[in-house]
Design a protein around this motif. Structure first.
Motif, short mmCIF file in Angstrom:
data_model
loop_
_atom_site.label_atom_id
_atom_site.label_comp_id
_atom_site.label_asym_id
_atom_site.label_seq_id
_atom_site.Cartn_x
_atom_site.Cartn_y
_atom_site.Cartn_z
N THR A 215 40.64 40.57 30.42
CA THR A 215 40.38 41.67 31.36
C THR A 215 38.88 41.96 31.49
N VAL A 217 34.97 39.88 32.28
CA VAL A 217 34.43 38.65 32.87
C VAL A 217 34.13 37.65 31.76
N ALA A 257 36.85 31.71 41.15
CA ALA A 257 36.93 32.68 42.24
C ALA A 257 36.99 31.94 43.57
N PHE A 305 43.74 37.76 38.79
CA PHE A 305 43.26 39.09 39.17
C PHE A 305 42.89 39.12 40.66
N ASP A 306 42.78 40.32 41.19
CA ASP A 306 42.31 40.50 42.57
C ASP A 306 40.78 40.49 42.65
N ASP A 307 40.14 40.72 41.53
CA ASP A 307 38.68 40.81 41.48
C ASP A 307 38.07 39.42 41.30
N ALA A 308 37.13 39.04 42.18
CA ALA A 308 36.54 37.70 42.13
C ALA A 308 35.82 37.45 40.82
N ALA A 309 35.09 38.45 40.30
CA ALA A 309 34.35 38.24 39.05
C ALA A 309 35.31 37.98 37.88
N LEU A 310 36.40 38.74 37.82
CA LEU A 310 37.36 38.54 36.73
C LEU A 310 38.05 37.18 36.82
N ASN A 311 38.10 36.60 38.00
CA ASN A 311 38.73 35.29 38.16
C ASN A 311 37.82 34.13 37.76
#
Length: 323
Positions: A215, A217, A257, A305-311
């Motif tokens: 959860t 980066v 991402a 995830f929906d968040d590009a950084a987390l992906n």
């Protein structure tokens, strides 16, 4: 029936780029786990790179897929091609030995078919539940692990009681055993999920396996770990050492991402590199050989995830073993 020995001469092993081979195998596994065995075989047979198609890792997976479909002659042919390139390959030798037992005659062959059928039911019930990523047939390509292959089913027989009612069959016994094994595997996964839970992790038990997502980066850019990502991987590796045995299966899928204009499916080389980097970190922290970890590229559509950084991350799937 004795399986004929492999060719004495060693054919040169194809020199296709390792990343292209790994990416093709990863895509085929994901199709197989989704239940699309024919699609997985089409991926392995893609004509664009003949060297990849003849690589032993590709041939071994093709053999396992044919075996799963009951096409034992095709499976044996693929494993022989593996042995032509790697004469001491343990998975190919084990596969050929299993095919010989399944297709032989006499009491020993009958016993071998019964054991293989029971093992296949157990494998399908636990692995398909464990791999929500799509469930196969196989969870990885551990060359030292013999993969059960499905044998043709046999009709129910009268048990000789004389009342005309069919008696217990090997299939029903195997089904009961499979249910018990699946329940035990699910319990192991739930317990492992509790033990691995920690800050910065999203840990879920699904069927008989545990999926770990990060959860925070993990990669700053390309395949360079963030300090927090390196710390989380080290902590997870230490937890694996403490709470799993050497027979636990660990698969690492890299993510990337989404980039405008890039393909939205099929995996990526960058995602595969991230999986390899994470495998190196987990191997060092868990004090386990790098070969204990299976790596692959996740499909872009399976971003956690929906968040590009987390992906910019990896997910880790652990299938614990009771042994």
């Amino acid at each position: 029936m004795t399986e004929p020995p492999p060719p004495r001469g060693r054919a040169p092993e194809p020199t296709g780029a390792p990343l292209r081979v790994a990416l093709r195998v990863s895509r085929a596994r994901r199709a197989a786990r989704a239940g699309d065995v024919d699609g997985a075989l089409r991926v392995l047979d893609e004509p664009e790179d003949p060297a990849c198609a003849e690589h032993p890792d590709v041939l071994d997976l093709r053999a396992r897929l044919h075996a799963q479909r009951g096409a034992l002659d095709e499976a044996a042919a693929c494993w022989r091609r593996v042995l032509a390139r790697r004469p001491d390959d343990p998975a190919a030798r084990a596969g050929l030995a299993r095919v010989a037992r399944l297709t032989g005659r006499g009491p020993r062959a009958v016993l071998g078919r019964h054991r293989a059928r029971t093992a296949a039911v157990l494998a399908l019930s636990t692995v398909a539940a464990a791999l929500a990523v799509g469930g196969t047939l196989l969870t990885g390509s551990d060359p030292g692990r013999e993969t059960p292959v499905a044998a043709p089913t046999e009709p129910d027989r009268d048990d000789g009681r004389g009342d005309g009612a069919p008696g217990p069959t090997a299939e029903s016994d195997a089904s009961d055993a499979a249910s018990e094994a699946a329940a035990e595997q699910a319990a192991l996964a739930r317990e492992l999920a509790r033990e691995l839970a920690g800050q910065g992790l999203r840990v879920t038990a699904e069927g008989g396996a545990v999926e770990v997502a990060f959860t925070e980066v993990v990669f700053a850019e390309a395949d360079r770990l963030t300090p927090g990502g390196a710390e989380r991987l080290a902590a997870l590796g230490a937890a694996l050492a403490a709470h799993t045995g050497p027979d636990a299966r660990v698969e690492i899928l890299g993510h990337a991402a989404a980039v405008p204009g890039a393909p939205d499916s099929g995996g990526s080389v960058l995602a595969l590199w991230r999986a390899l980097v994470a495998a190196r970190e987990l191997s060092a922290a868990a004090d386990r050989p790098l070969t204990d970890f299976t790596t692959g590229s996740a499909d872009q559509r399976d971003a956690p995830f929906d968040d590009a950084a987390l992906n910019r991350t990896v997910t880790v799937e652990i299938t614990p073993s009771a042994a």
